[in-house]
Write a protein that holds these residues in place. Structure first.
Motif, short mmCIF file in Angstrom:
data_model
loop_
_atom_site.label_atom_id
_atom_site.label_comp_id
_atom_site.label_asym_id
_atom_site.label_seq_id
_atom_site.Cartn_x
_atom_site.Cartn_y
_atom_site.Cartn_z
N TYR A 3 26.95 16.28 33.67
CA TYR A 3 25.98 17.33 34.00
C TYR A 3 25.60 18.12 32.74
CZ TYR A 3 24.16 21.75 35.70
OH TYR A 3 23.38 22.87 35.89
N LEU A 8 21.50 17.34 35.99
CA LEU A 8 21.91 17.16 37.37
C LEU A 8 21.41 15.86 38.00
CD1 LEU A 8 23.39 18.34 39.80
CD2 LEU A 8 21.26 19.53 40.40
N ALA A 9 20.14 15.52 37.82
CA ALA A 9 19.56 14.36 38.52
C ALA A 9 20.32 13.05 38.25
CB ALA A 9 18.09 14.21 38.18
N VAL A 11 23.33 12.69 37.22
CA VAL A 11 24.70 12.85 37.71
C VAL A 11 24.76 12.68 39.23
CG1 VAL A 11 26.60 14.50 37.97
CG2 VAL A 11 25.48 14.23 35.75
N VAL A 12 23.74 13.17 39.93
CA VAL A 12 23.70 13.01 41.39
C VAL A 12 23.57 11.53 41.74
CG1 VAL A 12 22.31 13.44 43.45
CG2 VAL A 12 22.83 15.31 41.90
N ILE A 13 22.70 10.82 41.03
CA ILE A 13 22.51 9.39 41.30
C ILE A 13 23.78 8.60 40.98
CG2 ILE A 13 21.21 7.32 40.62
CD1 ILE A 13 18.80 9.27 40.13
N GLY A 15 26.89 9.89 40.25
CA GLY A 15 28.04 10.44 40.97
C GLY A 15 28.03 10.08 42.45
N GLY A 16 26.84 10.08 43.06
CA GLY A 16 26.74 9.67 44.46
C GLY A 16 27.13 8.22 44.65
N THR A 122 15.37 4.41 43.40
CA THR A 122 14.81 5.65 42.86
C THR A 122 13.66 5.39 41.89
OG1 THR A 122 16.54 5.66 41.15
CG2 THR A 122 16.94 6.98 43.14
#
Length: 193
Positions: A3, A8-9, A11-13, A15-16, A122
């Motif tokens: 992050y 964030l973006a 990391v969300v992809i 990390g998710g 994405t």
């Protein structure tokens, strides 16, 4: 850490995908490693598709495009280090681990099946998203983001360019097909047992 370095973006992809991979791995491979003949070919096909995909991303400016889209400091150098240089080393060791049924290798395989296997969709959404930096300017831009100079950031916003494209879009399906097939086969195998 991700992050702080790339925002964030991504990391969300990523990390998710890792969290979903962890859950699937703990319910399948961790408890009962899969025979190499079942998982290894699909893993290798997913990774081969991913590497071709990464070539398109690099050639078309994925990291700078992500920087412009999300206002994050993602340089081409860091993109190359992680995805083109470190990634293949991890994939090689994972392949060896899958061959010998080493449990942690199953986690990496699940992460790859879900990340490039599913999350590559994405790329089809990114051209529709309004960039954080100069969304209506179709020209390349250079900016310093959080202390990192990012040159040559292209704009792929469809409403600005009139083109429906984002770096990696053409080859996104290459890792998605074997990755999704692997997920299907591994989950069906789990449900049958």
């Amino acid at each position: 850490m991700g992050y702080l370095s790339i925002g964030l973006a991504p990391v969300v992809i990523v990390g998710g995908s890792a969290l979903a991979g962890l859950i699937c791995w703990s319910c399948t491979y961790l408890r009962n490693p899969v025979e190499p003949r079942i998982i290894l070919p699909l893993f290798l096909l997913t990774v081969a598709g991913l590497q071709i995909h990464i070539v398109e991303e690099y050639l078309m400016g994925f990291a700078p495009a992500m920087s412009r889209l999300f206002g994050i400091p993602w340089s081409e150098r860091s993109f190359l280090m992680v995805f083109a240089l470190i990634g293949p080393v991890i994939y090689t060791f994972t392949s060896l681990g899958l061959y010998y049924k080493i449990p942690i290798s199953g986690f990496v395989a699940w992460f790859i099946f879900i990340g490039p296997g599913v999350a590559e969709f994405t790329h089809f959404i990114f051209p529709l998203m309004v960039p954080e930096l100069l969304p209506h300017d179709p020209h390349l831009m250079t900016a310093t983001i959080e202390g990192t100079r990012i040159p040559g950031m292209p704009n792929f916003y469809f409403r600005t360019t009139g083109r429906y494209y984002f770096p990696g879009l053409w080859t996104a399906v290459l890792p998605m097909i074997p990755g999704c097939l692997a997920i299907y086969r591994l989950l069906i195998r789990k449900m049958i047992k």
